[in-house]
Design an enzyme around this catalytic site. Structure first.
Site, PDB file in Angstrom:
ATOM      1  N   GLY A 145       3.082   1.993  10.556  1.00 24.36           N
ATOM      2  CA  GLY A 145       4.274   3.387  10.559  1.00 24.36           C
ATOM      3  C   GLY A 145       4.239   4.138  12.287  1.00 24.36           C
ATOM      4  N   GLU A 189      -6.403   5.063   7.879  1.00 21.23           N
ATOM      5  CA  GLU A 189      -6.742   6.244   7.752  1.00 21.23           C
ATOM      6  C   GLU A 189      -7.669   6.972   7.117  1.00 21.23           C
ATOM      7  OE1 GLU A 189      -1.828   5.815   5.788  1.00 21.23           O
ATOM      8  OE2 GLU A 189      -1.050   5.402   7.284  1.00 21.23           O
ATOM      9  N   GLU A 226      -4.976  -4.859  10.662  1.00 18.92           N
ATOM     10  CA  GLU A 226      -4.046  -4.032  10.725  1.00 18.92           C
ATOM     11  C   GLU A 226      -4.374  -3.216  12.152  1.00 18.92           C
ATOM     12  OE1 GLU A 226      -2.155  -2.779   6.619  1.00 18.92           O
ATOM     13  OE2 GLU A 226      -3.690  -1.090   6.929  1.00 18.92           O
ATOM     14  N   ASN A 238       1.293  -1.364  -0.175  1.00 21.32           N
ATOM     15  CA  ASN A 238       0.263   0.019  -0.116  1.00 21.32           C
ATOM     16  C   ASN A 238       0.746   0.766   0.350  1.00 21.32           C
ATOM     17  OD1 ASN A 238      -1.625   2.267   0.689  1.00 21.32           O
ATOM     18  ND2 ASN A 238      -2.531   1.633   2.217  1.00 21.32           N
ATOM     19  N   LYS A 294       0.329   4.142   0.123  1.00 21.71           N
ATOM     20  CA  LYS A 294      -0.447   5.005  -0.061  1.00 21.71           C
ATOM     21  C   LYS A 294      -0.218   6.397  -0.627  1.00 21.71           C
ATOM     22  CE  LYS A 294       0.433   3.157   5.169  1.00 21.71           C
ATOM     23  NZ  LYS A 294       0.366   2.617   6.105  1.00 21.71           N
ATOM     24  N   HIS A 299      -9.435   1.184   4.938  1.00 20.73           N
ATOM     25  CA  HIS A 299      -7.433   1.248   5.196  1.00 20.73           C
ATOM     26  C   HIS A 299      -7.976   2.768   6.928  1.00 20.73           C
ATOM     27  CE1 HIS A 299      -3.716   2.492   6.436  1.00 20.73           C
ATOM     28  NE2 HIS A 299      -3.409   2.190   5.695  1.00 20.73           N
ATOM     29  N   SER A 342       3.506  -2.606   9.793  1.00 19.40           N
ATOM     30  CA  SER A 342       5.034  -2.195  10.330  1.00 19.40           C
ATOM     31  C   SER A 342       5.154  -3.811   9.782  1.00 19.40           C
ATOM     32  CB  SER A 342       5.652  -1.762  12.047  1.00 19.40           C
ATOM     33  OG  SER A 342       5.361  -0.163  12.126  1.00 19.40           O
TER      34      SER A 342
HETATM   35  P1  13P Z   1       3.164   0.587   7.539  1.00 19.66           P
HETATM   36  O1  13P Z   1       4.156  -0.921   7.032  1.00 19.66           O
HETATM   37  O2  13P Z   1       3.939   1.820   7.291  1.00 19.66           O
HETATM   38  O3  13P Z   1       3.723   0.157   8.975  1.00 19.66           O
HETATM   39  O4  13P Z   1       1.873   0.915   6.816  1.00 19.66           O
HETATM   40  C1  13P Z   1       1.356  -1.294   7.001  1.00 19.66           C
HETATM   41  C2  13P Z   1      -0.251   0.086   6.560  1.00 19.66           C
HETATM   42  O5  13P Z   1      -1.191   0.984   6.894  1.00 19.66           O
HETATM   43  C3  13P Z   1      -0.309  -1.243   4.858  1.00 19.66           C
HETATM   44  O6  13P Z   1      -2.181  -0.572   4.798  1.00 19.66           O
END
Ligand code: 13P
Length: 255
Positions: free
Chosen positions: A177, A101, A171, A13, A15, A99, A217
């Site tokens: 992150g 976010e 997640e 992903n 982002k 997601h 992560s």
């Molecule tokens: P990270 O791997 O950067 O922690 O992000 C995970 C994520 O949100 C994948 O959708």
């Protein structure tokens, strides 16, 4: 429980990272590195404007391209939004929905997630549905309730046939992150809880065949251990999906 009957999916992903030219260059570099790695499906979910160049660059490779969101209406007065038909026509095969976010920063709710899931499936896309608890919710001991609720509401109206085009990414929000990964045991436990919800809704057979990823992560160092867990059928990877070497290591861990 037989993990080998399930499809492992390693998905990036991106982002809000990578311009169209960077996307093209990345995939051109990645393709030979993951060629022939048939032990998992390999997907990159990319920003809308990167989809067409990514699809072009991924032609003839084992890399599939997805989007990071989709609107729930077929078309209409929704300035700035993108429909399932648009994604389909431009060659996206997958779409990430719900997601954290989007939930945190853009007002996404369980109900709008459900509407998007239904629209994506009706539009012929495969869905990567994200669920996961906040740190406070884990500390309160309500992780099971939260992910169960998110899963149940998101899947309302999804038929057993349509479920074959859905995978779930667990997640935990506190692991995204932050460099703070869930332990393999924590990931396995919650992925197992989600599988239990699928079993209740769709039956044991469907739940055994259902792909559940871990995300948060996941990286080149911890992927193998996370992926070794019986309920973890892949990964949804943020930061480490932006580096071809790290992403390849994760793909290798899934073979
Ligand atoms: P990270 O791997 O950067 O922690 O992000 C995970 C994520 O949100 C994948 O959708």
């Amino acid at each position: 429980m037989n993990k080998s009957t399930r499809k492992t999916v390693i998905a990036g992903n991106w982002k809000m990272n990578m311009t169209p030219s960077a996307a093209k260059a990345f995939i051109t570099e990645l393709a030979p590195m993951v060629a022939g790695k048939d032990g998992c499906d390999i997907v990159l979910c990319v920003p809308f404007v990167d989809i067409a160049p990514a699809v072009e660059a991924a032609k003839g490779t084992n890399i599939k391209i997805g989007a990071e969101n989709v609107h729930f209406a077929k078309s209409g007065a929704y300035t700035g939004e993108i429909s399932a038909d648009m994604l389909n026509e431009v060659g996206a095969e997958y779409v990430v929905i719900g997601h954290s976010e989007r939930r945190q920063y853009f007002g996404e709710t369980n109900e709008t997630v459900n509407k998007r899931v239904l629209a994506a499936l009706a539009g012929g896309l495969k869905v990567i549905l994200c669920v996961g608890e906040l740190l406070g919710e884990r500390e309160q001991g309500i992780t099971e309730e939260i992910v169960s609720l998110q899963t149940k509401i998101a899947l309302q109206g999804v038929t057993a046939e349509q479920l074959k085009n859905v995978i779930i990414a667990y997640e935990p929000v506190w692991a995204i992150g932050t460099g703070k990964t869930a332990t393999p045991e924590q990931a396995d436990e919650v992925c197992g809880i989600i599988r239990g919800v699928i079993a209740k809704l769709y039956g044991a057979e469907a739940s055994e065949a259902f792909t559940i990823q871990y995300g948060g992560s996941m990286n080149a160092k911890n992927a193998a251990e996370l992926l070794s867990k019986v309920n973890v059928d892949g990964g949804l990877i943020g930061g480490a999906s932006l580096k071809t070497a790290d992403f390849t290591t994760i793909v290798n861990a899934a073979q």
